[in-house]
Design a protein around this motif. Structure first.
Motif, mmCIF file in Angstrom:
data_model
loop_
_atom_site.group_PDB
_atom_site.id
_atom_site.type_symbol
_atom_site.label_atom_id
_atom_site.label_comp_id
_atom_site.label_asym_id
_atom_site.label_seq_id
_atom_site.Cartn_x
_atom_site.Cartn_y
_atom_site.Cartn_z
ATOM 1 N N LYS A 89 11.712 50.042 44.240
ATOM 2 C CA LYS A 89 11.526 50.999 43.146
ATOM 3 C C LYS A 89 10.521 52.057 43.566
ATOM 4 N N ARG A 90 10.981 53.301 43.549
ATOM 5 C CA ARG A 90 10.137 54.422 43.969
ATOM 6 C C ARG A 90 8.970 54.614 43.003
ATOM 7 N N ASP A 91 7.860 55.066 43.540
ATOM 8 C CA ASP A 91 6.664 55.321 42.746
ATOM 9 C C ASP A 91 6.989 56.325 41.633
ATOM 10 N N GLU A 100 7.616 48.207 43.291
ATOM 11 C CA GLU A 100 8.151 46.845 43.243
ATOM 12 C C GLU A 100 9.423 46.759 44.073
ATOM 13 N N TYR A 101 9.844 45.533 44.283
ATOM 14 C CA TYR A 101 11.102 45.297 44.984
ATOM 15 C C TYR A 101 11.807 44.129 44.317
ATOM 16 N N THR A 102 13.100 44.030 44.553
ATOM 17 C CA THR A 102 13.879 42.897 44.076
ATOM 18 C C THR A 102 15.137 42.791 44.931
ATOM 19 N N TRP A 103 15.793 41.658 44.825
ATOM 20 C CA TRP A 103 17.088 41.452 45.474
ATOM 21 C C TRP A 103 18.133 41.495 44.367
ATOM 22 N N LEU A 104 19.099 42.389 44.497
ATOM 23 C CA LEU A 104 20.106 42.593 43.456
ATOM 24 C C LEU A 104 21.518 42.443 44.015
ATOM 25 N N ALA A 105 22.397 41.849 43.207
ATOM 26 C CA ALA A 105 23.823 41.876 43.544
ATOM 27 C C ALA A 105 24.260 43.342 43.520
ATOM 28 N N VAL A 106 25.213 43.697 44.365
ATOM 29 C CA VAL A 106 25.635 45.091 44.481
ATOM 30 C C VAL A 106 26.051 45.692 43.128
ATOM 31 N N PRO A 107 26.845 44.975 42.288
ATOM 32 C CA PRO A 107 27.195 45.574 40.996
ATOM 33 C C PRO A 107 25.972 45.867 40.113
ATOM 34 N N VAL A 108 24.945 45.036 40.202
ATOM 35 C CA VAL A 108 23.722 45.271 39.427
ATOM 36 C C VAL A 108 22.982 46.490 39.978
ATOM 37 N N PHE A 109 22.922 46.594 41.302
ATOM 38 C CA PHE A 109 22.298 47.780 41.887
ATOM 39 C C PHE A 109 23.037 49.032 41.421
ATOM 40 N N LEU A 110 24.359 48.989 41.428
ATOM 41 C CA LEU A 110 25.144 50.146 40.986
ATOM 42 C C LEU A 110 24.842 50.516 39.535
ATOM 43 N N ARG A 144 21.968 50.108 38.019
ATOM 44 C CA ARG A 144 20.612 50.658 37.965
ATOM 45 C C ARG A 144 20.478 51.972 38.729
ATOM 46 N N CYS A 145 21.381 52.220 39.634
ATOM 47 C CA CYS A 145 21.304 53.388 40.513
ATOM 48 C C CYS A 145 21.723 54.653 39.764
ATOM 49 N N VAL A 146 20.926 55.697 39.896
ATOM 50 C CA VAL A 146 21.293 56.979 39.284
ATOM 51 C C VAL A 146 21.568 58.053 40.329
ATOM 52 N N HIS A 147 21.282 57.760 41.579
ATOM 53 C CA HIS A 147 21.491 58.743 42.650
ATOM 54 C C HIS A 147 22.958 58.721 43.080
ATOM 55 N N GLU A 148 23.636 59.832 42.888
ATOM 56 C CA GLU A 148 25.081 59.901 43.131
ATOM 57 C C GLU A 148 25.457 59.582 44.582
ATOM 58 N N ARG A 149 24.648 60.034 45.543
ATOM 59 C CA ARG A 149 24.947 59.773 46.956
ATOM 60 C C ARG A 149 24.950 58.267 47.224
ATOM 61 N N HIS A 150 24.006 57.540 46.641
ATOM 62 C CA HIS A 150 23.942 56.082 46.823
ATOM 63 C C HIS A 150 25.155 55.405 46.189
#
Length: 141
Positions: free
Chosen positions: A24-26, A108-118, A120-126
């Protein structure tokens, strides 16, 4: 003369449970504050791309890998006010959940299943990269 082209490397660290390391970015970061991200960053002038990916992963997550552990799995180009950008996504597999030591750039950091990361992700390139990698089964250990 216009802005110089530059490259950004990202490293998708995937464990044997199919989870990805998410940082998680500052909240005060000038680029995408508070967003979930992968380890990575700018390639220094004259720096080898894989060396940059290894360096950024060590600096941002405290994880070390061998050169052979990284595989280039996705690339894209685009522009922003700084100029022409190339994004390169590397993938590496790890066992379990190795100890992570985040840098000052993250809160912070965490380990996420790919669908969960998707989710939470708002960056279109990612999102584009992850969807492609899922379709091509490039995140399967």
């Amino acid at each position: 003369m216009g802005a110089q082209p530059f490259a950004i490397v990202k490293v998708l660290v995937v464990n044997d449970a199919g989870e990805m390391l998410a940082l998680k970015r500052d909240p005060n970061d000038v680029n995408r504050p508070g967003e979930w991200d992968f380890p990575g960053g700018n390639v220094d002038p004259g720096e080898d791309l894989i060396q940059a990916a290894l360096r950024e992963t060590q600096e941002e997550a405290g994880l070390d890998f061998a050169l052979d552990d990284l595989k280039l799995v996705y690339g894209a180009t685009g522009t922003n006010p700084k100029g022409s950008i190339t994004w390169l996504f590397f993938r590496t597999f790890v066992k379990g959940r190795p100890a992570v030591k985040i840098s000052h750039e993250h809160t912070e950091y965490t380990w996420l299943a790919v669908p969960v990361f998707l989710e939470r992700c708002v960056h279109e390139r990612h999102k584009q990269a992850l969807n492609y990698l899922l379709e091509q089964h490039l995140l399967d250990a």
